[in-house]
Every structure is written in C-alpha cells, then in structure tokens.
Design a protein around this motif. Structure first.
Motif, PDB file in Angstrom:
ATOM      1  N   ASN A  44     -45.114  62.321  60.949  1.00 52.68           N
ATOM      2  CA  ASN A  44     -43.947  62.915  60.332  1.00 52.68           C
ATOM      3  C   ASN A  44     -43.682  62.496  58.786  1.00 52.68           C
ATOM      4  N   GLN A  45     -44.453  61.519  58.564  1.00 47.96           N
ATOM      5  CA  GLN A  45     -44.514  61.103  56.975  1.00 47.96           C
ATOM      6  C   GLN A  45     -46.055  60.348  56.829  1.00 47.96           C
ATOM      7  N   ASN A  46     -46.035  60.182  55.485  1.00 48.78           N
ATOM      8  CA  ASN A  46     -47.516  59.020  55.420  1.00 48.78           C
ATOM      9  C   ASN A  46     -47.104  57.808  55.669  1.00 48.78           C
ATOM     10  N   TRP A  47     -47.781  57.115  56.649  1.00 47.39           N
ATOM     11  CA  TRP A  47     -47.089  55.677  57.202  1.00 47.39           C
ATOM     12  C   TRP A  47     -48.477  54.931  57.618  1.00 47.39           C
ATOM     13  N   MET A  48     -48.290  53.686  57.477  1.00 42.43           N
ATOM     14  CA  MET A  48     -49.329  52.542  57.451  1.00 42.43           C
ATOM     15  C   MET A  48     -48.908  51.589  58.692  1.00 42.43           C
ATOM     16  N   GLN A  79     -56.024  69.052  49.981  1.00 39.52           N
ATOM     17  CA  GLN A  79     -55.036  70.074  49.636  1.00 39.52           C
ATOM     18  C   GLN A  79     -54.327  70.459  50.818  1.00 39.52           C
ATOM     19  N   SER A  80     -53.987  69.309  51.461  1.00 39.98           N
ATOM     20  CA  SER A  80     -52.964  69.501  52.786  1.00 39.98           C
ATOM     21  C   SER A  80     -51.597  68.892  52.563  1.00 39.98           C
ATOM     22  N   THR A  81     -50.800  69.489  53.435  1.00 40.17           N
ATOM     23  CA  THR A  81     -49.421  68.970  53.071  1.00 40.17           C
ATOM     24  C   THR A  81     -48.995  68.110  54.579  1.00 40.17           C
ATOM     25  N   GLN A  82     -50.195  68.079  55.272  1.00 38.42           N
ATOM     26  CA  GLN A  82     -50.012  67.112  56.618  1.00 38.42           C
ATOM     27  C   GLN A  82     -49.988  65.666  56.325  1.00 38.42           C
ATOM     28  N   PRO A  83     -48.694  65.147  56.536  1.00 42.73           N
ATOM     29  CA  PRO A  83     -48.581  63.757  56.442  1.00 42.73           C
ATOM     30  C   PRO A  83     -49.490  63.044  57.576  1.00 42.73           C
ATOM     31  N   VAL A  84     -49.974  61.730  57.169  1.00 42.77           N
ATOM     32  CA  VAL A  84     -50.640  61.072  58.248  1.00 42.77           C
ATOM     33  C   VAL A  84     -50.232  59.721  58.380  1.00 42.77           C
ATOM     34  N   LYS A  85     -50.447  59.055  59.671  1.00 49.98           N
ATOM     35  CA  LYS A  85     -50.343  57.767  60.046  1.00 49.98           C
ATOM     36  C   LYS A  85     -51.614  57.020  60.276  1.00 49.98           C
ATOM     37  N   LEU A  86     -51.706  55.931  59.399  1.00 51.61           N
ATOM     38  CA  LEU A  86     -52.896  55.149  59.573  1.00 51.61           C
ATOM     39  C   LEU A  86     -52.775  54.133  60.192  1.00 51.61           C
ATOM     40  N   SER A  87     -53.539  53.614  61.105  1.00 54.86           N
ATOM     41  CA  SER A  87     -53.291  52.480  62.088  1.00 54.86           C
ATOM     42  C   SER A  87     -54.706  51.642  61.945  1.00 54.86           C
ATOM     43  N   TYR A  88     -54.752  50.267  61.934  1.00 58.60           N
ATOM     44  CA  TYR A  88     -55.838  49.247  61.571  1.00 58.60           C
ATOM     45  C   TYR A  88     -55.830  48.575  62.997  1.00 58.60           C
ATOM     46  N   GLN A  89     -57.046  48.351  63.567  1.00 59.83           N
ATOM     47  CA  GLN A  89     -57.224  47.488  64.933  1.00 59.83           C
ATOM     48  C   GLN A  89     -58.231  46.747  64.653  1.00 59.83           C
ATOM     49  N   GLY A  90     -58.335  45.464  65.036  1.00 60.14           N
ATOM     50  CA  GLY A  90     -59.340  44.595  64.753  1.00 60.14           C
ATOM     51  C   GLY A  90     -59.094  43.541  63.784  1.00 60.14           C
ATOM     52  N   LYS A  91     -59.824  42.519  63.512  1.00 63.40           N
ATOM     53  CA  LYS A  91     -59.549  41.361  62.731  1.00 63.40           C
ATOM     54  C   LYS A  91     -60.527  41.075  61.844  1.00 63.40           C
ATOM     55  N   ILE A  92     -60.466  40.923  60.625  1.00 62.91           N
ATOM     56  CA  ILE A  92     -61.420  40.171  59.658  1.00 62.91           C
ATOM     57  C   ILE A  92     -60.444  39.211  58.692  1.00 62.91           C
ATOM     58  N   PRO A  93     -60.466  37.990  58.933  1.00 69.67           N
ATOM     59  CA  PRO A  93     -59.626  37.223  58.256  1.00 69.67           C
ATOM     60  C   PRO A  93     -59.637  37.459  56.775  1.00 69.67           C
ATOM     61  N   VAL A  94     -58.475  37.601  56.128  1.00 66.15           N
ATOM     62  CA  VAL A  94     -58.225  38.107  54.578  1.00 66.15           C
ATOM     63  C   VAL A  94     -58.333  36.982  53.799  1.00 66.15           C
ATOM     64  N   GLU A  95     -58.826  37.362  52.559  1.00 67.79           N
ATOM     65  CA  GLU A  95     -58.916  36.354  51.524  1.00 67.79           C
ATOM     66  C   GLU A  95     -59.885  35.495  51.795  1.00 67.79           C
ATOM     67  N   ARG A  96     -61.025  35.591  52.337  1.00 74.75           N
ATOM     68  CA  ARG A  96     -61.889  34.489  52.885  1.00 74.75           C
ATOM     69  C   ARG A  96     -63.550  34.962  52.426  1.00 74.75           C
ATOM     70  N   GLY A  97     -63.736  35.948  51.732  1.00 77.08           N
ATOM     71  CA  GLY A  97     -64.887  36.525  51.365  1.00 77.08           C
ATOM     72  C   GLY A  97     -65.690  37.171  52.457  1.00 77.08           C
ATOM     73  N   LEU A  98     -65.118  37.747  53.542  1.00 78.10           N
ATOM     74  CA  LEU A  98     -65.524  38.494  54.532  1.00 78.10           C
ATOM     75  C   LEU A  98     -65.697  39.974  54.408  1.00 78.10           C
ATOM     76  N   GLY A  99     -65.237  40.164  53.519  1.00 79.94           N
ATOM     77  CA  GLY A  99     -65.256  41.732  53.171  1.00 79.94           C
ATOM     78  C   GLY A  99     -63.891  42.466  53.591  1.00 79.94           C
ATOM     79  N   SER A 100     -62.912  42.139  54.027  1.00 81.03           N
ATOM     80  CA  SER A 100     -62.010  42.811  54.511  1.00 81.03           C
ATOM     81  C   SER A 100     -61.347  43.770  53.879  1.00 81.03           C
ATOM     82  N   SER A 101     -61.160  43.785  52.304  1.00 78.35           N
ATOM     83  CA  SER A 101     -60.803  44.906  51.691  1.00 78.35           C
ATOM     84  C   SER A 101     -61.803  45.919  51.791  1.00 78.35           C
ATOM     85  N   ALA A 102     -63.054  45.646  51.533  1.00 75.13           N
ATOM     86  CA  ALA A 102     -63.751  46.559  51.526  1.00 75.13           C
ATOM     87  C   ALA A 102     -63.999  47.581  52.777  1.00 75.13           C
TER      88      ALA A 102
END
Length: 303
Positions: A44-48, A79-102
């Motif tokens: 119902n809205q853009n959600w994370m 060009q869609s007006t449909q809001p979306v929910k983004l969900s992330y599952q899994g684990k890559i340690p952040v800020e370690r050089g393992l490419g989590s952001s990419a």
C-alpha cells in the motif's frame, strides 16, 4: 506480477583493490555461499524490510540512498503507480568488503526489472547498479557490480571492463572476517589524498595494478606459489597506505607462520576481511582455528 524474488551473491577482491579505481587491473571472485534474496511485491506504499530498517522507503536512513536511487529509477521507467514492498533475506556482513551493497543494488535492480517487466538488458542493469555503488561509496570502479553478477573469476579494468576467467587454480582460499567494520568511502578518500600528494604512492599504486596483472597470468599457469608472493607484496603496499590494523597484522603473522602461501586484506581496508592463500583445505582450516579469537567468522573456498 504479484511477487518476484531474485538471489544475488557476494564477492571477494583477490588483488587490485584501490589501484583499480585509478585505471589499473584487478581480480575478484564471486562467493555464492554468501547471498541475499530480494523480494518485490505489491503493497500500500513503498516500503522496505531489512535486518536494520523496517519502514517507508522515503524515510529510510542515508545508508540506503543507493537502494532508493535504484527504486526511484525503475519506478520512473515503469510509469507505474503501484507501490512496492522490498524485502531482503540472507546475510552478507556489511562494511567488510564482501560486496553487500553491490549485491543488494543488483538484486533490487533485477527484481524490479522482472516485477515490472521492463526488459532491461545486462548493460542497463549494470549501469543502474554501478550508479547506486557511486552513491554508496563516493567512487566506484565497477568491479563489485561486475563480480556479484558473475559466476566466474573476474579480471577487471575500467577501460576494458570485466573479463571472465575460467578454470580453477587448485588451491584453497581462507576468507576471515575481522569483525572490524571497514569504511570504503573513508578508505578511498584517505588513499586519494595520499596519492595526490606523493609520487611514491603513485608508483606503489601502479605496482599494485601490475601485481594484479601478474596474478591473472599466474592463475592461468596455475602458479599458486607466485600468487602467494604477489598477495604478500600487495599487503605491504596496502599497509604503507595505512589501510591495515593491528588485528589484521596479527592475523597475517598467524597465517604466514602456519603454511600460508600469501596473505592480504581484501576490499577497502581499515578492517573488514582478510584472505589467505593455502595449498589445501587442511592448511586453511588450521589457520582459521588458530585465528579464532581475532575473527568473527570465516569461509574456505576451493579456488
């Protein structure tokens, strides 16, 4: 489409971090054991929903600006007006050089591309992923994005782009998480200041790039011991750049005292992960066992 999920994997830079930003060569490899699945569905809205943030996309903290860019760009293309929910599952340690952001940027781009049936090609997806990486890190070579989208070793140069390298070296790579948060943006900025101010650093940067080129050639020849020597020399240069830490130095000593062929930090530095080249899994496991009080986690990859 009601819902779509895309799984993307992480990466480790073998050699050429920092020098790749200045146009030199680098080598990186995918790590499929470390992955994150991105799910897009109607909402119902853009959600994370992430490990660290659950809420409206618009209110997400600055660390998610790269993802916001991806979502805004692809929503505009749809060009869609449909809001979306983004969900992330899994684990890559952040800020370690393992490419989590990419990994997350690629996964989000791919999932939204499928969800909205945009039919974007690989180059378009890579352009969006790389722009998100520029937002995340201030300056990005394109290496991370190329490697998290590959199933093979990547030889990379900014001018010629990514090249896949087939075949195995016939060795083991121990990847250890120091538990110290690296900071790619800070590390890149610090190194740039040194580079701009010093001809010695410029020569060292070129040498780092030359070592990456030599590592590629040694890989194709299956010259494992040579690669170990190149890793050790690269670590000396990265230490001169003030990117090592006392903990990394301690892990280096343990590794080299226990049959390691080569050792170096991987990624931005100032913490993050380190990699150790070993003849076999038994040697890698012994070093990991001896390093337990200095690390958060480890992985052994057959390469």
């Amino acid at each position: 489409m009601e819902k779509y999920t895309y799984k993307a994997h992480g990466k480790v830079i073998l050699i050429g971090e920092h020098s790749v930003v200045y146009g030199y060569d680098a080598l990186a490899m995918p790590i499929e054991a470390l992955n994150i699945s991105t799910t897009v569905e109607k909402f119902n809205q853009n959600w994370m929903d992430t490990d660290r943030y659950h809420g409206p996309l618009i209110a997400a903290p600055a660390e998610y600006n790269g993802i916001k860019y991806v979502v805004d760009t692809l929503l505009a293309k749809s060009q869609s007006t449909q809001p979306v929910k983004l969900s992330y599952q899994g684990k890559i340690p952040v800020e370690r050089g393992l490419g989590s952001s990419a990994t997350v940027a690629l996964g989000t781009s791919m999932a939204l591309n499928q969800f909205f049936d945009l039919k974007l090609d690989h180059d378009q997806i890579m352009a969006i992923t790389n722009h998100a990486e520029m937002i995340n890190h201030g300056k990005a070579s394109g290496l991370d994005a190329a490697t998290v989208s590959s199933d093979q070793l990547i030889f990379f140069n900014k001018k010629s782009g990514p090249q896949k390298i087939a075949g195995k070296l016939g060795a083991s790579l121990l990847i250890m998480d120091t538990g110290e948060l690296g900071n790619t943006r800070e590390a890149v900025s610090m190194v740039k200041a040194k580079y701009d101010a010093s001809d010695v650093v410029k020569k060292q940067m070129k040498r780092l790039g030359d070592l990456a080129t030599a590592t590629k050639e040694a890989w194709l020849e299956k010259a494992t011991e040579k690669i170990g020597q190149y890793f050790n020399e690269a670590q000396e240069i990265l230490t001169d750049f003030a990117l090592s830490t006392p903990r990394i130095d301690q892990l280096k000593q343990i590794a080299l005292d226990n049959k390691a062929l080569g050792f170096k930090l991987s990624g931005g530095g100032l913490g993050g992960i380190v990699i150790t080249l070993c003849y076999n899994q038994a040697d890698a496991q012994q070093i990991a066992d001896l390093s337990q009080k200095y690390i958060n986690d480890y992985w052994i990859e057959e390469i």
